[in-house]
Design a protein around this motif. Sequence first.
Motif, PDB file in Angstrom:
ATOM      1  N   ALA A  13       3.311   1.728 -10.478  1.00  0.00           N
ATOM      2  CA  ALA A  13       2.309   0.742 -10.884  1.00  0.00           C
ATOM      3  C   ALA A  13       2.164  -0.363  -9.842  1.00  0.00           C
ATOM      4  CB  ALA A  13       2.688   0.143 -12.234  1.00  0.00           C
ATOM      5  N   ARG A  14       3.277  -0.790  -9.267  1.00  0.00           N
ATOM      6  CA  ARG A  14       3.216  -1.861  -8.270  1.00  0.00           C
ATOM      7  C   ARG A  14       2.432  -1.412  -7.046  1.00  0.00           C
ATOM      8  NH1 ARG A  14       8.602  -2.989  -7.238  1.00  0.00           N
ATOM      9  NH2 ARG A  14       8.547  -4.365  -9.027  1.00  0.00           N
ATOM     10  N   THR A  15       2.679  -0.193  -6.597  1.00  0.00           N
ATOM     11  CA  THR A  15       1.999   0.304  -5.404  1.00  0.00           C
ATOM     12  C   THR A  15       0.523   0.564  -5.673  1.00  0.00           C
ATOM     13  OG1 THR A  15       4.089   1.406  -4.885  1.00  0.00           O
ATOM     14  CG2 THR A  15       2.209   1.975  -3.532  1.00  0.00           C
ATOM     15  N   ASN A  16       0.187   0.860  -6.917  1.00  0.00           N
ATOM     16  CA  ASN A  16      -1.196   1.174  -7.274  1.00  0.00           C
ATOM     17  C   ASN A  16      -2.038  -0.053  -7.604  1.00  0.00           C
ATOM     18  OD1 ASN A  16      -1.414   3.905  -6.894  1.00  0.00           O
ATOM     19  ND2 ASN A  16      -0.883   4.462  -8.983  1.00  0.00           N
ATOM     20  N   ARG A  17      -1.466  -1.243  -7.521  1.00  0.00           N
ATOM     21  CA  ARG A  17      -2.237  -2.437  -7.843  1.00  0.00           C
ATOM     22  C   ARG A  17      -3.446  -2.560  -6.919  1.00  0.00           C
ATOM     23  NH1 ARG A  17      -0.239  -6.996 -10.156  1.00  0.00           N
ATOM     24  NH2 ARG A  17      -2.384  -7.698  -9.816  1.00  0.00           N
TER      25      ARG A  17
ATOM     26  N   SER B  64      -5.780   2.139  -4.473  1.00  0.00           N
ATOM     27  CA  SER B  64      -4.618   2.923  -4.885  1.00  0.00           C
ATOM     28  C   SER B  64      -3.553   2.810  -3.808  1.00  0.00           C
ATOM     29  CB  SER B  64      -4.994   4.395  -5.107  1.00  0.00           C
ATOM     30  OG  SER B  64      -5.477   4.969  -3.906  1.00  0.00           O
ATOM     31  N   GLY B  65      -2.366   3.305  -4.118  1.00  0.00           N
ATOM     32  CA  GLY B  65      -1.281   3.251  -3.154  1.00  0.00           C
ATOM     33  C   GLY B  65      -0.744   4.636  -2.846  1.00  0.00           C
ATOM     34  N   LEU B  66       0.184   4.686  -1.914  1.00  0.00           N
ATOM     35  CA  LEU B  66       0.788   5.946  -1.493  1.00  0.00           C
ATOM     36  C   LEU B  66       2.284   5.893  -1.761  1.00  0.00           C
ATOM     37  CD1 LEU B  66       0.600   8.683   0.077  1.00  0.00           C
ATOM     38  CD2 LEU B  66       1.018   7.367   2.158  1.00  0.00           C
TER      39      LEU B  66
ATOM     40  N   PRO C 251      -2.330   7.669   5.518  1.00  0.00           N
ATOM     41  CA  PRO C 251      -2.149   8.171   6.880  1.00  0.00           C
ATOM     42  C   PRO C 251      -1.570   9.584   6.982  1.00  0.00           C
ATOM     43  CG  PRO C 251      -0.271   6.832   6.291  1.00  0.00           C
ATOM     44  CD  PRO C 251      -1.183   6.848   5.086  1.00  0.00           C
ATOM     45  N   ASP C 252      -1.749  10.405   5.981  1.00  0.00           N
ATOM     46  CA  ASP C 252      -1.311  11.793   6.074  1.00  0.00           C
ATOM     47  C   ASP C 252      -1.965  12.426   7.309  1.00  0.00           C
ATOM     48  OD1 ASP C 252      -1.373  14.740   5.642  1.00  0.00           O
ATOM     49  OD2 ASP C 252      -0.449  14.224   3.721  1.00  0.00           O
ATOM     50  N   PRO C 253      -1.187  13.067   8.188  1.00  0.00           N
ATOM     51  CA  PRO C 253      -1.761  13.615   9.429  1.00  0.00           C
ATOM     52  C   PRO C 253      -2.832  14.669   9.202  1.00  0.00           C
ATOM     53  CG  PRO C 253       0.508  14.377   9.105  1.00  0.00           C
ATOM     54  CD  PRO C 253       0.274  13.277   8.122  1.00  0.00           C
TER      55      PRO C 253
ATOM     56  N   GLY D 149       0.790  -1.226   0.000  1.00  0.00           N
ATOM     57  CA  GLY D 149       0.000   0.000   0.000  1.00  0.00           C
ATOM     58  C   GLY D 149       0.818   1.269   0.000  1.00  0.00           C
ATOM     59  N   VAL D 150       2.059   1.192   0.477  1.00  0.00           N
ATOM     60  CA  VAL D 150       2.900   2.385   0.589  1.00  0.00           C
ATOM     61  C   VAL D 150       4.310   2.053   0.115  1.00  0.00           C
ATOM     62  CG1 VAL D 150       3.800   4.178   2.116  1.00  0.00           C
ATOM     63  CG2 VAL D 150       1.574   3.145   2.606  1.00  0.00           C
TER      64      VAL D 150
END
Length: 296
Positions: free
Chosen positions: A129-133, A142-144, A238-240, A111-112
């Motif tokens: 692309a890997r993180t967005n799988r 989506s990923g971060l 997890p953006d504050p 995820g991140v």
Amino acid sequence: MAFDREAIVRYKRALDAVIARDLKKTEGLSTREAVRKAKSFSACVYSSNQEDAKPSEDKVSNRLRQHLLRYYLDHEAEKKAKEEFEKKDKTPYFLIVCNKLLTGFDAPIEGVMYLDNPLSEHNLLQAIARTNRVWSGGKKESGLIVDYIGVTKKLDDALSSYRAEDVKHALRDAEELVNALRAAHNEAMSYLGEIKAKRHYDRDQFMELIQKIDGIDGWYIFKRRLKSFTKAYETLSPDPRVLDYQSDLKWMIAFSQFASLEFENKESFDLEDVSGKIRSMLEEYLEVTGVATLCK
């Protein structure tokens, strides 16, 4: 994705220390137990060097080589770590990587990605692309990408050989996500804003709110807006900066639990579309406030 092998050692040691402190606080573990458990949370993936086993007269180099020997995974150990990483609720939760896994590694659960390596063009696209799988096991869409050194500024060059419609929204800036969250929050709160200052978790106030919603059609409009707000919150987390919206999200979910019973004769608002982490936070909140009991 670390810059070099020395960075891997630094990240591993820092991560172990932070996690161990957290485990002592949250699980009441002894220092020894916390350190042991923290070490299992991450694994290092890098290539060995024939110099690693040789002693050095330089103390810093010697200490680095000792750590590289300690954290190194041979072929079988690396294979096992990657397999376990791809499983839900299995350690390691973090893979600290240098110059490996750019191809041939498919883990939708990821995820991140913390990026501290000057990737460019094809390799940068591979990382994104890997993180967005999409991963159905955790409701991940989506990923971060946490970009420590600004490599994502090269994204336009990397995407130049692709059709615009194929790569639209391949990477969105966090500021754009903050604006989307703010807009979704305002849309949802337009129904409940007047009651914001005097929140209570009782049937009378919830019924008062229900009267403000224009029948079943109004309920479905609010429901769609709340789901958009929840999804925007989840995407930025997890953006504050999501913390500014957390109390409103919890409040609206609490109200929706009650309203679902009134409008649809359902005992709960559907949280299946959100990630496990966000869902757990909201379900715990409903139990603590007594709303879950109120709606039964």
